[in-house]
Design a protein around this motif. Structure first.
Motif, short mmCIF file in Angstrom:
data_model
loop_
_atom_site.label_atom_id
_atom_site.label_comp_id
_atom_site.label_asym_id
_atom_site.label_seq_id
_atom_site.Cartn_x
_atom_site.Cartn_y
_atom_site.Cartn_z
N THR A 29 -17.92 10.25 1.16
CA THR A 29 -18.58 10.73 2.18
C THR A 29 -20.01 11.08 1.07
O THR A 29 -20.90 11.70 1.89
CB THR A 29 -18.08 12.53 2.38
OG1 THR A 29 -17.75 13.52 1.50
CG2 THR A 29 -17.23 11.86 3.43
N ALA A 30 -20.43 10.40 0.12
CA ALA A 30 -21.17 10.95 -0.93
C ALA A 30 -21.66 12.33 -1.20
O ALA A 30 -22.68 12.41 -1.04
CB ALA A 30 -22.69 10.31 -0.06
N GLY A 31 -20.64 13.17 -1.19
CA GLY A 31 -20.67 14.64 -1.56
C GLY A 31 -20.87 15.98 -0.23
O GLY A 31 -21.72 16.63 -0.36
N ASP A 32 -21.01 14.89 1.01
CA ASP A 32 -21.35 15.91 2.47
C ASP A 32 -19.32 16.77 2.28
O ASP A 32 -18.73 15.71 2.97
CB ASP A 32 -21.79 14.99 4.03
CG ASP A 32 -21.62 15.51 4.57
OD1 ASP A 32 -21.06 16.56 4.54
OD2 ASP A 32 -22.41 15.33 4.98
N PHE A 33 -19.95 18.14 2.48
CA PHE A 33 -18.55 18.56 2.26
C PHE A 33 -18.54 18.76 3.39
O PHE A 33 -16.88 18.54 3.74
CB PHE A 33 -18.69 20.42 1.70
CG PHE A 33 -18.66 20.25 0.38
CD1 PHE A 33 -19.61 20.49 0.29
CD2 PHE A 33 -17.27 20.35 0.43
CE1 PHE A 33 -18.97 20.53 -1.98
CE2 PHE A 33 -17.33 21.06 -1.28
CZ PHE A 33 -18.28 20.99 -2.07
N GLU A 34 -18.33 18.75 4.61
CA GLU A 34 -18.37 19.12 6.30
C GLU A 34 -17.04 17.56 6.35
O GLU A 34 -16.56 17.36 6.86
CB GLU A 34 -19.17 19.19 6.87
CG GLU A 34 -18.56 19.41 8.93
CD GLU A 34 -19.88 19.95 9.45
OE1 GLU A 34 -19.85 19.56 10.88
OE2 GLU A 34 -20.30 21.01 9.17
N LYS A 35 -18.33 16.96 6.37
CA LYS A 35 -17.12 14.86 6.50
C LYS A 35 -15.80 15.07 5.26
O LYS A 35 -15.32 13.99 5.95
CB LYS A 35 -18.71 14.28 6.26
CG LYS A 35 -19.84 13.86 7.47
CD LYS A 35 -20.25 12.33 6.70
CE LYS A 35 -21.29 12.00 7.97
NZ LYS A 35 -23.18 11.87 7.53
N ALA A 36 -16.09 15.52 4.57
CA ALA A 36 -14.92 14.96 3.45
C ALA A 36 -13.74 16.35 4.36
O ALA A 36 -13.10 15.49 4.40
CB ALA A 36 -15.34 15.92 2.00
N VAL A 37 -14.53 16.93 4.39
CA VAL A 37 -13.01 18.24 4.98
C VAL A 37 -12.54 17.23 6.54
O VAL A 37 -11.34 17.16 6.43
CB VAL A 37 -13.46 19.75 5.34
CG1 VAL A 37 -12.11 20.37 6.15
CG2 VAL A 37 -14.09 20.45 4.32
N ASP A 38 -13.48 16.73 7.37
CA ASP A 38 -12.60 15.97 8.43
C ASP A 38 -12.19 14.85 7.90
O ASP A 38 -10.83 14.86 8.62
CB ASP A 38 -13.94 15.92 9.39
CG ASP A 38 -14.74 16.37 9.77
OD1 ASP A 38 -13.52 17.58 10.02
OD2 ASP A 38 -15.63 16.61 10.97
#
Lengths: 198, 198
Positions: A29-38
């Motif tokens: 997710t290129a370091g996107d936390f919210e997307k990584a959590v999802d």
């Protein structure tokens, strides 16, 4: 984008997922936390959304309910160690500040938290008041600054006169406790409920 | 635009200004309450901004602080009369619900309060989960609805299993108290602080 060990650690704390899974999710997710959590939740690696924004602060959560149960306050005050947090002195400080909020009804902890539009509206009301009509601009500015200071000292907890000693401000009481304990003490947040009011 | 007596009354309650002043302020601002309040403040008729939104509800504000002072809850529960609000039974109900929030960590009182984007995100995570991959659309929809119900029963206080009797929901406990007292009982709001967390 390279993923740092800190990012992986933070994601692990947020989700409870394994290190390799967190690393992969962040890379995907290129370091996107919210997307990584999802992504971790979709793959089942993270069970539920955990709240972000943990800090390592110590302190106490406490409350003060005014007799009659029509006004109540919940408060969090932080210090640096659990040792200080457990002392009676720190407990008394927290309780006294909660009582202050119940009695004097602050809306914010500190000046920086008052929304800009609220300040702008206040300034506009002051500038347009009959009392100040016809004053020269130089004086007007000084008067308005003074009146805004008064406004802040009404709505901001730390600038209010302390209810148990109105020659001092609440911030002075906090500073006293900080000096006595040798720790940084921060009133983090409070909430005040008044029965039947927003 | 004609100004109604109700509008004048409401503005008086908000500002404490006189009837004629309120009427004039509303007429001057074409019935815009916020502008009318500012106008009254400018003319000095209203001393300070009072909070709007008063309701005539009775009830109790109470709190529960978990031993150790790391988790605390402030809560407001409404009933119809002060008489019921003062009873031990009502006090116990309020205290038990506060304890429920401290222990089970609800985020909302009821389903309707969950923001639409939060539900959409939850639905998206569910729909994309590995577990549900390849299921036919008809079944998928049913499963997702069921899983969303589970999500609501975790984050919404009234839908949670009651901590002191997990065969019942919190809403059942509130309903019991309503039947017993003959009054409408409403959990209006709560706030939960956990030390060091947002």
């Amino acid at each position: 984008m390279p993923i740092t060990a800190d990012q992986v650690k933070q994601l692990r704390e947020m989700t409870g997922a394994g290190m390799m899974e967190c690393k992969k999710a962040l890379a995907d997710t290129a370091g996107d936390f919210e997307k990584a959590v999802d992504a971790l939740r979709k793959s089942g690696a993270a069970k539920a959304e955990k709240r972000a924004g943990r800090t390592a602060q110590e302190g106490r959560v406490d409350s003060y309910i005014h007799p009659g149960n029509r006004v109540g306050v919940l408060i969090e005050v932080n210090c640096e160690t659990d040792f200080v947090a457990r002392t009676d002195e720190f407990g008394d400080l927290v309780r006294n500040i909660a009582m202050q909020v119940a009695a004097a009804g602050a809306e914010f902890v500190r000046r920086e938290e008052v929304p800009a539009e609220r300040v702008a509206r206040e300034r506009d009301v002051l500038a347009g008041s009959d009392e100040l009509k016809g004053k020269p601009a130089v004086i007007l500015d000084k008067i308005i600054t003074g009146k805004l200071d008064k406004f802040f000292s009404e709505v901001c907890l730390l600038e209010q006169p302390y209810i148990k000693d109105d020659k001092r401000k609440v911030s002075d009481i906090v500073q006293d406790a900080a000096s006595k304990t040798g720790e940084n003490i921060v009133v983090r947040r409070f909430m005040r409920f008044r029965l039947g009011q927003d």
